[in-house]
Motif scaffolding. Structure first.
Motif, PDB file in Angstrom:
ATOM      1  N   ARG A  84       0.789  -1.349  -0.031  1.00  0.00           N
ATOM      2  CA  ARG A  84       0.058   0.053   0.105  1.00  0.00           C
ATOM      3  C   ARG A  84       0.852   1.289   0.004  1.00  0.00           C
ATOM      4  O   ARG A  84       1.975   1.084   0.365  1.00  0.00           O
ATOM      5  CB  ARG A  84      -1.040  -0.069   1.213  1.00  0.00           C
ATOM      6  CG  ARG A  84      -1.966  -0.999   1.228  1.00  0.00           C
ATOM      7  CD  ARG A  84      -3.147  -0.500   2.379  1.00  0.00           C
ATOM      8  NE  ARG A  84      -2.982  -1.802   2.950  1.00  0.00           N
ATOM      9  CZ  ARG A  84      -3.791  -1.881   4.210  1.00  0.00           C
ATOM     10  NH1 ARG A  84      -4.420  -1.018   4.629  1.00  0.00           N
ATOM     11  NH2 ARG A  84      -3.772  -2.986   4.701  1.00  0.00           N
ATOM     12  N   ASP A  85       0.300   2.311  -0.377  1.00  0.00           N
ATOM     13  CA  ASP A  85       0.829   3.567  -0.557  1.00  0.00           C
ATOM     14  C   ASP A  85       1.117   3.891   0.894  1.00  0.00           C
ATOM     15  O   ASP A  85       0.327   3.674   1.873  1.00  0.00           O
ATOM     16  CB  ASP A  85      -0.129   4.593  -1.013  1.00  0.00           C
ATOM     17  CG  ASP A  85       0.429   6.013  -1.301  1.00  0.00           C
ATOM     18  OD1 ASP A  85       1.640   6.269  -0.884  1.00  0.00           O
ATOM     19  OD2 ASP A  85       0.148   6.644  -2.344  1.00  0.00           O
ATOM     20  N   SER A  86       2.169   4.513   1.323  1.00  0.00           N
ATOM     21  CA  SER A  86       2.362   5.058   2.598  1.00  0.00           C
ATOM     22  C   SER A  86       1.308   6.121   3.351  1.00  0.00           C
ATOM     23  O   SER A  86       1.167   6.098   4.615  1.00  0.00           O
ATOM     24  CB  SER A  86       3.943   5.374   2.852  1.00  0.00           C
ATOM     25  OG  SER A  86       4.108   6.683   2.267  1.00  0.00           O
ATOM     26  N   ASP A 101     -12.362  10.559  -2.703  1.00  0.00           N
ATOM     27  CA  ASP A 101     -12.531   8.855  -2.734  1.00  0.00           C
ATOM     28  C   ASP A 101     -11.344   8.494  -3.592  1.00  0.00           C
ATOM     29  O   ASP A 101     -11.202   8.895  -4.720  1.00  0.00           O
ATOM     30  CB  ASP A 101     -13.879   8.503  -2.868  1.00  0.00           C
ATOM     31  CG  ASP A 101     -13.779   7.073  -3.190  1.00  0.00           C
ATOM     32  OD1 ASP A 101     -13.600   6.354  -2.321  1.00  0.00           O
ATOM     33  OD2 ASP A 101     -13.968   6.544  -4.270  1.00  0.00           O
ATOM     34  N   HIS A 102     -10.536   7.475  -3.150  1.00  0.00           N
ATOM     35  CA  HIS A 102      -9.746   6.736  -3.799  1.00  0.00           C
ATOM     36  C   HIS A 102     -10.681   5.905  -5.007  1.00  0.00           C
ATOM     37  O   HIS A 102     -11.349   5.115  -4.339  1.00  0.00           O
ATOM     38  CB  HIS A 102      -9.075   5.520  -3.039  1.00  0.00           C
ATOM     39  CG  HIS A 102      -7.870   6.294  -2.020  1.00  0.00           C
ATOM     40  ND1 HIS A 102      -8.116   6.734  -0.991  1.00  0.00           N
ATOM     41  CD2 HIS A 102      -6.675   6.363  -2.333  1.00  0.00           C
ATOM     42  CE1 HIS A 102      -7.127   7.244  -0.504  1.00  0.00           C
ATOM     43  NE2 HIS A 102      -6.134   7.221  -1.368  1.00  0.00           N
ATOM     44  N   ARG A 143      -3.157   4.241  -5.093  1.00  0.00           N
ATOM     45  CA  ARG A 143      -2.465   5.136  -4.736  1.00  0.00           C
ATOM     46  C   ARG A 143      -3.185   6.413  -4.153  1.00  0.00           C
ATOM     47  O   ARG A 143      -4.353   6.481  -4.511  1.00  0.00           O
ATOM     48  CB  ARG A 143      -1.399   5.842  -5.632  1.00  0.00           C
ATOM     49  CG  ARG A 143      -0.671   4.789  -6.464  1.00  0.00           C
ATOM     50  CD  ARG A 143       0.522   5.375  -7.468  1.00  0.00           C
ATOM     51  NE  ARG A 143      -0.183   6.381  -8.313  1.00  0.00           N
ATOM     52  CZ  ARG A 143       0.467   7.746  -8.767  1.00  0.00           C
ATOM     53  NH1 ARG A 143       1.474   7.908  -8.200  1.00  0.00           N
ATOM     54  NH2 ARG A 143      -0.177   8.450  -9.424  1.00  0.00           N
ATOM     55  N   THR A 144      -2.311   7.236  -3.473  1.00  0.00           N
ATOM     56  CA  THR A 144      -2.973   8.378  -2.853  1.00  0.00           C
ATOM     57  C   THR A 144      -2.646   9.533  -3.748  1.00  0.00           C
ATOM     58  O   THR A 144      -1.647  10.154  -3.509  1.00  0.00           O
ATOM     59  CB  THR A 144      -2.723   8.689  -1.292  1.00  0.00           C
ATOM     60  OG1 THR A 144      -3.288   7.552  -0.472  1.00  0.00           O
ATOM     61  CG2 THR A 144      -3.475   9.840  -0.835  1.00  0.00           C
ATOM     62  N   ALA A 145      -3.076   9.641  -4.954  1.00  0.00           N
ATOM     63  CA  ALA A 145      -2.562  10.702  -5.856  1.00  0.00           C
ATOM     64  C   ALA A 145      -3.845  11.223  -6.587  1.00  0.00           C
ATOM     65  O   ALA A 145      -4.921  10.724  -6.634  1.00  0.00           O
ATOM     66  CB  ALA A 145      -1.655   9.909  -6.825  1.00  0.00           C
ATOM     67  N   TRP A 194      -3.933   4.831 -10.889  1.00  0.00           N
ATOM     68  CA  TRP A 194      -4.128   4.017  -9.486  1.00  0.00           C
ATOM     69  C   TRP A 194      -2.747   3.208  -9.114  1.00  0.00           C
ATOM     70  O   TRP A 194      -2.555   3.163  -7.996  1.00  0.00           O
ATOM     71  CB  TRP A 194      -5.268   3.368  -9.315  1.00  0.00           C
ATOM     72  CG  TRP A 194      -5.355   2.114 -10.330  1.00  0.00           C
ATOM     73  CD1 TRP A 194      -5.979   1.923 -11.435  1.00  0.00           C
ATOM     74  CD2 TRP A 194      -4.856   0.889  -9.873  1.00  0.00           C
ATOM     75  NE1 TRP A 194      -5.956   0.946 -11.913  1.00  0.00           N
ATOM     76  CE2 TRP A 194      -5.226   0.010 -11.113  1.00  0.00           C
ATOM     77  CE3 TRP A 194      -4.071   0.457  -9.117  1.00  0.00           C
ATOM     78  CZ2 TRP A 194      -4.815  -1.328 -11.216  1.00  0.00           C
ATOM     79  CZ3 TRP A 194      -3.967  -1.217  -8.959  1.00  0.00           C
ATOM     80  CH2 TRP A 194      -4.355  -1.827 -10.208  1.00  0.00           C
ATOM     81  N   ARG A 195      -2.040   2.634 -10.073  1.00  0.00           N
ATOM     82  CA  ARG A 195      -0.943   1.712  -9.663  1.00  0.00           C
ATOM     83  C   ARG A 195       0.003   2.470  -8.998  1.00  0.00           C
ATOM     84  O   ARG A 195       0.433   3.511  -9.310  1.00  0.00           O
ATOM     85  CB  ARG A 195      -0.564   1.323 -10.975  1.00  0.00           C
ATOM     86  CG  ARG A 195      -1.620   0.333 -11.798  1.00  0.00           C
ATOM     87  CD  ARG A 195      -1.139  -0.228 -13.192  1.00  0.00           C
ATOM     88  NE  ARG A 195      -0.534   0.762 -13.998  1.00  0.00           N
ATOM     89  CZ  ARG A 195      -1.050   1.472 -14.823  1.00  0.00           C
ATOM     90  NH1 ARG A 195      -2.257   1.545 -14.759  1.00  0.00           N
ATOM     91  NH2 ARG A 195      -0.722   2.367 -15.565  1.00  0.00           N
ATOM     92  N   PRO A 196       0.810   1.699  -8.094  1.00  0.00           N
ATOM     93  CA  PRO A 196       1.929   2.354  -7.663  1.00  0.00           C
ATOM     94  C   PRO A 196       3.161   2.531  -8.765  1.00  0.00           C
ATOM     95  O   PRO A 196       3.268   1.718  -9.565  1.00  0.00           O
ATOM     96  CB  PRO A 196       2.594   1.127  -6.534  1.00  0.00           C
ATOM     97  CG  PRO A 196       1.358   0.199  -6.482  1.00  0.00           C
ATOM     98  CD  PRO A 196       0.410   0.474  -7.703  1.00  0.00           C
TER      99      PRO A 196
END
Length: 152
Positions: free
Chosen positions: A48-50, A88-89, A98-100, A146-148
């Motif tokens: 997961r995204d930190s 929302d993600h 990701r939180t982007a 959404w991908r890391p």
């Protein structure tokens, strides 16, 4: 145990499985149950995204991009007219999203609670990207990344 005895036992086991393949069903069930119990709780993703939450500035920017309107649209009806209050993600953080900004959508409380942690279908993402072309600023990409490691 002698080698002859071990080989005869192996041959008997193989012939039993060949004659009655359904006998492997309980073994398959046990393997499946063990693999589910061994997996992380709730389908959690180990990579997961930190960062979990969007910042207030990121949410505000997303609200402005969306024209201060919820981005949910049902299949047959128009876009929700409620004011968004939540970022929302699109692809859930719990599943590796990701939180982007490119993975954020603005939703009203009703649609955010309804979506919860579900993974959107490919059709949902394609429709969202198509709608975003109409209301996103020209210098902003409507694509959902959404991908890391994907570009923000």
């Amino acid at each position: 145990m002698s080698t002859e005895h071990a080989l005869s036992l192996l041959a008997a086991t193989i012939s039993l499985i060949v004659d009655r393949p359904w006998i492997l069903l309980p073994v398959a069930v046990v393997v499946l149950v063990c693999s589910v119990l061994d997996s992380p709780a709730g389908g959690a993703c180990p990579s997961r995204d930190s960062r979990r939450a969007f910042t207030a500035a990121e949410r505000r920017e997303a609200f402005e991009r969306a024209g201060l309107q919820c981005e949910h649209k049902s299949i047959l009806w128009r876009r929700c007219t409620n004011t968004p209050t939540q970022g929302d993600h699109i692809y859930p953080w719990s599943k590796g999203g990701r939180t982007a900004m490119s993975n954020q959508q603005t939703l009203c409380p009703f649609h955010n609670s309804r979506k919860s942690g579900s993974v959107p279908t490919r059709m949902y993402i394609l429709r969202l990207q198509q709608r975003r072309r109409r209301y996103f600023p020209d210098d902003t990409s409507p694509l959902v990344e959404w991908r890391p490691g994907a570009a923000p």
